[in-house]
Design a protein around this motif. Structure first.
Motif, PDB file in Angstrom:
ATOM      1  N   ASN A  10       0.745  -1.191   0.157  1.00 13.74           N
ATOM      2  CA  ASN A  10      -0.126  -0.014   0.073  1.00 13.74           C
ATOM      3  C   ASN A  10       0.849   1.261  -0.026  1.00 13.74           C
ATOM      4  O   ASN A  10       0.435   2.453  -0.593  1.00 13.74           O
ATOM      5  CB  ASN A  10      -0.840  -0.156   1.169  1.00 13.74           C
ATOM      6  N   LEU A  11       1.857   1.079   0.974  1.00 15.68           N
ATOM      7  CA  LEU A  11       2.995   2.434   0.904  1.00 15.68           C
ATOM      8  C   LEU A  11       3.413   2.629  -0.476  1.00 15.68           C
ATOM      9  O   LEU A  11       3.406   3.677  -0.968  1.00 15.68           O
ATOM     10  CB  LEU A  11       3.972   2.174   1.925  1.00 15.68           C
ATOM     11  N   ILE A  12       3.837   1.467  -1.100  1.00 15.69           N
ATOM     12  CA  ILE A  12       4.415   1.970  -2.569  1.00 15.69           C
ATOM     13  C   ILE A  12       3.442   2.377  -3.361  1.00 15.69           C
ATOM     14  O   ILE A  12       3.642   3.578  -4.294  1.00 15.69           O
ATOM     15  CB  ILE A  12       4.923   0.388  -3.158  1.00 15.69           C
ATOM     16  N   ILE A  13       2.320   1.815  -3.608  1.00 18.90           N
ATOM     17  CA  ILE A  13       1.574   2.264  -4.591  1.00 18.90           C
ATOM     18  C   ILE A  13       0.864   3.558  -4.311  1.00 18.90           C
ATOM     19  O   ILE A  13       0.813   4.384  -5.116  1.00 18.90           O
ATOM     20  CB  ILE A  13       0.216   1.420  -4.909  1.00 18.90           C
ATOM     21  N   ILE A  14       0.716   4.096  -3.024  1.00 16.20           N
ATOM     22  CA  ILE A  14       0.360   5.398  -2.642  1.00 16.20           C
ATOM     23  C   ILE A  14       1.334   6.253  -3.012  1.00 16.20           C
ATOM     24  O   ILE A  14       0.909   7.584  -3.504  1.00 16.20           O
ATOM     25  CB  ILE A  14      -0.100   5.518  -1.088  1.00 16.20           C
ATOM     26  N   PHE A  66      -9.011   3.398  -0.260  1.00  7.76           N
ATOM     27  CA  PHE A  66      -9.187   2.869  -1.777  1.00  7.76           C
ATOM     28  C   PHE A  66      -8.348   1.791  -1.986  1.00  7.76           C
ATOM     29  O   PHE A  66      -8.771   1.239  -3.200  1.00  7.76           O
ATOM     30  CB  PHE A  66      -9.132   4.131  -2.606  1.00  7.76           C
ATOM     31  N   TYR A  67      -7.544   1.402  -1.363  1.00  8.26           N
ATOM     32  CA  TYR A  67      -6.487   0.283  -2.200  1.00  8.26           C
ATOM     33  C   TYR A  67      -7.015  -0.829  -1.227  1.00  8.26           C
ATOM     34  O   TYR A  67      -6.063  -1.850  -1.541  1.00  8.26           O
ATOM     35  CB  TYR A  67      -5.112   0.774  -1.622  1.00  8.26           C
ATOM     36  N   LYS A  68      -7.967  -1.002  -0.459  1.00 12.22           N
ATOM     37  CA  LYS A  68      -8.174  -2.270   0.018  1.00 12.22           C
ATOM     38  C   LYS A  68      -8.414  -3.450  -0.929  1.00 12.22           C
ATOM     39  O   LYS A  68      -9.332  -2.974  -1.817  1.00 12.22           O
ATOM     40  CB  LYS A  68      -9.280  -2.098   1.187  1.00 12.22           C
ATOM     41  N   LYS A  69      -7.724  -4.322  -0.954  1.00 14.38           N
ATOM     42  CA  LYS A  69      -8.324  -5.699  -1.923  1.00 14.38           C
ATOM     43  C   LYS A  69      -8.108  -5.007  -3.296  1.00 14.38           C
ATOM     44  O   LYS A  69      -8.536  -5.567  -4.449  1.00 14.38           O
ATOM     45  CB  LYS A  69      -9.646  -6.037  -1.741  1.00 14.38           C
ATOM     46  N   MET A  70      -7.083  -4.159  -3.546  1.00 14.97           N
ATOM     47  CA  MET A  70      -6.799  -3.641  -4.862  1.00 14.97           C
ATOM     48  C   MET A  70      -6.266  -4.737  -5.796  1.00 14.97           C
ATOM     49  O   MET A  70      -6.922  -4.746  -7.063  1.00 14.97           O
ATOM     50  CB  MET A  70      -5.814  -2.697  -4.492  1.00 14.97           C
ATOM     51  N   LEU A  71      -5.696  -6.060  -5.231  1.00 18.41           N
ATOM     52  CA  LEU A  71      -4.838  -6.893  -5.990  1.00 18.41           C
ATOM     53  C   LEU A  71      -6.142  -7.651  -6.602  1.00 18.41           C
ATOM     54  O   LEU A  71      -5.932  -8.515  -7.589  1.00 18.41           O
ATOM     55  CB  LEU A  71      -3.794  -7.492  -5.343  1.00 18.41           C
ATOM     56  N   LEU A  72      -7.139  -7.665  -5.958  1.00 11.12           N
ATOM     57  CA  LEU A  72      -8.225  -8.645  -6.244  1.00 11.12           C
ATOM     58  C   LEU A  72      -9.256  -8.112  -7.208  1.00 11.12           C
ATOM     59  O   LEU A  72     -10.092  -8.605  -7.861  1.00 11.12           O
ATOM     60  CB  LEU A  72      -9.064  -9.227  -5.172  1.00 11.12           C
ATOM     61  N   ARG A  73      -9.122  -6.748  -7.545  1.00 14.53           N
ATOM     62  CA  ARG A  73     -10.162  -6.138  -8.433  1.00 14.53           C
ATOM     63  C   ARG A  73      -9.825  -6.236  -9.953  1.00 14.53           C
ATOM     64  O   ARG A  73      -8.603  -6.199 -10.082  1.00 14.53           O
ATOM     65  CB  ARG A  73     -10.113  -4.532  -8.082  1.00 14.53           C
ATOM     66  N   GLY A  74     -10.821  -6.327 -10.721  1.00 15.14           N
ATOM     67  CA  GLY A  74     -10.751  -6.296 -12.123  1.00 15.14           C
ATOM     68  C   GLY A  74     -10.575  -5.120 -12.660  1.00 15.14           C
ATOM     69  O   GLY A  74     -10.673  -4.078 -11.791  1.00 15.14           O
ATOM     70  N   ALA A 296       6.642  -7.460  14.138  1.00 12.93           N
ATOM     71  CA  ALA A 296       7.537  -6.398  14.089  1.00 12.93           C
ATOM     72  C   ALA A 296       6.776  -5.082  13.568  1.00 12.93           C
ATOM     73  O   ALA A 296       6.038  -5.213  12.586  1.00 12.93           O
ATOM     74  CB  ALA A 296       8.504  -6.732  13.003  1.00 12.93           C
ATOM     75  N   PRO A 297       7.120  -3.970  14.033  1.00  9.99           N
ATOM     76  CA  PRO A 297       6.395  -2.822  13.385  1.00  9.99           C
ATOM     77  C   PRO A 297       6.976  -2.384  11.948  1.00  9.99           C
ATOM     78  O   PRO A 297       8.203  -2.739  11.634  1.00  9.99           O
ATOM     79  CB  PRO A 297       7.046  -1.648  14.413  1.00  9.99           C
ATOM     80  N   PHE A 298       5.918  -2.145  11.106  1.00  7.54           N
ATOM     81  CA  PHE A 298       6.379  -2.013   9.586  1.00  7.54           C
ATOM     82  C   PHE A 298       7.329  -0.953   9.669  1.00  7.54           C
ATOM     83  O   PHE A 298       8.431  -1.156   8.721  1.00  7.54           O
ATOM     84  CB  PHE A 298       5.218  -1.690   8.861  1.00  7.54           C
TER      85      PHE A 298
END
Length: 498
Positions: A10-14, A66-74, A296-298
C-alpha cells in the motif's frame, strides 16, 4: 518475526499515486496555460495547489482506504475506484481552496482537466503495478513461503480459496491433510519422539504424499508435519481445522512456534506460550488469528532495511578498494581464488551463497574432517583457535575482520542484514533441533548479539542460540544501532590488543 506485507504494498502504490497526481496537475496546467509547474503569477501557485491536492488525497485515504483488496479487483472495478478517489480528492481540494484562500487566483479549468488526466494515468499505473508485483516477488525471491494444513473436509476448500486470493506475496509450498497420525515429531527439546505402532493405514479420502489437491502438492502427513517444517524453507503456516483437531495439533504448533514460524490459526483461538503475540488476519473467507514470536512494526523494518542498504553501499565502495589491494596479497600467499563462497542457510531455511575473502587453503573443507576431534566448540559449530587450514594472510584478515567485507554484497542482495544472527552451514542445519531453527526466523547478519558478547570466549553452541533468540525476541532499531557500535568498538579493541 511477522509483518504484513500489504502495508508495504500500500505504501508503494500510494507513493506512486502521489507522483502521478502531481504530474497530472502539471499536465492540466500546461494544457490550460502552456506552463508545466508554474502558475500565471509564479511557481508558488502550482506548488501550493499541488500540496493541497496531495494533503487532501492522503487524508481521504486515511478515512477511506481505496487500496483495500486492490490486487483482487478487475479492470472495470479498478476504474470505478480510481474515478471515485479522484472525484473525492477534487471535491475536498476545492473546499480547502475556497475556505483557506491560500491562492488568490487559480484556474477552474485546470481542476476540470486534472480529473480525466489523473484517472487515465492512475488507472494505467495500477494495472502495470498489478502485473509488475508478481514479477518483483519472483525476481527478489522475497515471497513468504506458506504451508497449508487442513482437515480432510476443509483441504479442498482451503486450497481453492487460496488460489482465489491472488496474493503474490505468498508462495504455497504444499498441503498437509490431517489424517489422525502422530503429531509429536520432535519435542521442544529436540529429541526424537517415539511413534508407537507406526501410522495407521491411510484411508481412501486422505491424499498420499506426492498427490495434489486442486494443484497443490501434499508434502507431508500429520505425523511428519513437524519434521517437514524443520527441514523446509518455511515462513508461515495456515491451519484450518476443527477444535478437536486443533487440540491434537497443539504440541506440533508449539514446536513450529519454537522454530519461529508464524502460525495463522482458524478461529476459535487458544493460548501458545511460545508465541505470545497475536493479531487477527483474513485469508479469503477464512478468519484467522496469527501467532508469532514477535510482530515487527512496519516502519521499524523499513528503517532497518534502509540502514542495511546505506551501510552496504558504503561497505561495497570500501570492498572495491580492498579487493584491488588484496588480490595480489592473497594470491602470492597461497594459490587459489581471491573470494570464497559457501552455501549458507538464511531466513527460515532459505539457501544462499555467502561471500568472503579467502582466508584458508583451497583444500580446507576436505581437511575439516581430520580436525573434528580437535573442535573447541560444544555443539554443532566448528571452531579451532590454531586452525592449520588458515593461511598467513588469512590470519590477518580474520583478526581485522577484513575477510567479512564481501558480505556487504549479500546485504545489498537482501540475503543478509548488517545485524542479525549467524547463518549456519548446510551440515550444521541438517542437525538442527526444533528450538534451534528459531534463530533463523530473522535475516542473518554481518554481526550480531553473540559477536559482541565475547565471541572469542563462547565455546557452547547452545549459548550462541540463546543469544540469537534473545536478540530476535527483543529486536528494535535501537538494539541494532547498539550492536553496530559495540561491533566497531570490539573490532578496534581487538586490533589494539594484537
Amino acid at each position: 518475526m511477522y509483518q504484513k506485507k500489504t502495508n508495504l504494498q500500500n505504501l508503494i502504490i500510494i507513493s506512486i499515486d502521489c507522483l502521478v497526481l502531481a504530474l497530472s496537475l502539471g499536465i492540466a496546467n500546461y494544457i490550460r496555460h502552456g506552463l508545466f509547474f508554474r502558475g500565471i503569477n509564479g511557481p508558488r501557485e502550482m506548488q501550493v495547489l499541488t500540496a493541497i491536492f496531495l494533503v487532501v488525497f492522503l487524508v481521504v485515504n486515511l478515512y477511506k482506504n481505496f487500496y483495500k483488496k486492490m490486487l483482487l479487483r478487475g479492470p472495470f472495478q479498478e476504474l470505478l475506484e480510481v474515478v471515485k478517489m479522484n472525484l473525492v480528492t477534487l471535491a475536498g481540494s476545492t473546499v480547502a481552496l475556497y475556505f483557506t484562500r491560500v491562492i488568490d487566483a487559480y484556474s477552474r479549468r485546470v481542476l476540470l482537466y486534472f480529473v480525466p488526466i489523473d484517472v487515465v494515468l492512475m488507472f494505467l499505473v495500477h494495472q502495470l503495478y498489478k502485473r509488475f508485483l508478481p514479477c518483483f516477488y519472483r525476481m527478489s525471491k522475497s515471497a513468504r513461503q506458506l504451508l497449508l494444513v487442513a482437515s480432510p473436509g476443509e483441504a479442498g476448500r482451503l486450497a481453492a480459496e487460496m488460489k482465489t486470493i491472488r496474493d503474490c506475496s505468498y508462495e504455497i509450498k504444499g498441503l498437509v491433510v490431517l489424517d489422525g497420525g502422530n503429531t509429536s515429531g520432535r519435542e521442544l527439546t529436540g529429541e526424537k519422539a517415539s511413534v508407537s505402532g507406526g501410522r495407521e493405514a491411510r484411508k481412501a479420502p486422505f491424499p498420499a504424499e506426492g498427490e495434489r489437491v486442486d494443484g497443490i502438492p501434499v508434502v507431508a502427513g500429520e505425523g511428519s508435519l513437524v519434521d517437514y517444517c524443520l527441514g523446509a524453507s518455511l515462513d508461515e503456516v495456515i491451519i484450518c481445522a476443527g477444535r478437536e483437531e486443533q487440540e491434537r495439533l497443539r504440541e506440533a504448533m508449539e514446536n513450529m512456534a519454537a522454530m519461529g514460524i508464524t502460525i495463522h490459526l482458524q478461529i476459535p483461538v487458544m493460548e501458545l506460550k511460545e508465541a505470545p503475540q497475536r493479531i487477527l488476519s483474513q485469508f479469503g473467507s477464512y478468519h484467522m488469528i496469527t501467532y508469532a514470536n514477535k510482530v515487527a512494526p512496519f516502519g521499524a523494518l523499513v528503517l532497518k532495511r534502509l540502514m542495511d542498504i546505506g551501510g552496504a553501499l558504503a561497505g561495497t565502495l570500501l570492498l572495491g578498494v580492498l579487493t584491488l589491494i588484496l588480490i595480489p596479497v592473497i594470491k602470492l600467499d597461497s594459490p587459489g581464488p581471491v573470494f570464497f563462497s559457501q552455501k549458507r542457510v538464511g531466513r527460515n531455511g532459505r539457501i544462499f551463497r555467502m561471500y568472503k575473502f579467502r582466508s584458508m587453503y583451497v583444500d580446507a573443507e576436505e581437511r575439516k574432517k581430520e580436525l573434528m576431534a580437535r573442535n573447541e566448540m560444544e555443539g554443532l559449530m566448528f571452531k579451532l583457535e590454531d586452525d592449520p587450514r588458515i593461511t598467513r594472510v588469512g590470519r590477518f584478515l580474520r583478526r581485522t575482520s577484513l575477510d567479512e567485507f564481501p558480505q556487504f554484497i549479500n546485504i545489498l542482495k537482501g540475503d543478509m542484514s548488517l545485524v542479525g544472527t549467524r547463518p549456519p552451514t548446510l551440515d550444521e542445519f541438517e542437525q538442527y533441533k526444533t528450538y534451534h531453527k528459531k534463530r533463523l526466523s530473522f535475516r542473518p547478519g554481518l554481526t550480531g548479539m553473540w559477536q559482541v558478547s565475547g565471541r572469542s570466549d563462547i565455546t557452547d553452541f547452545e549459548e550462541i542460540v540463546r543469544l540469537d533468540v534473545e536478540y530476535i525476541d527483543n529486536w528494535s532499531v535501537a538494539l541494532d544501532i547498539k550492536i553496530l557500535i559495540k561491533t566497531f568498538l570490539t573490532v578496534f579493541a581487538e586490533k589494539g590488543a594484537k
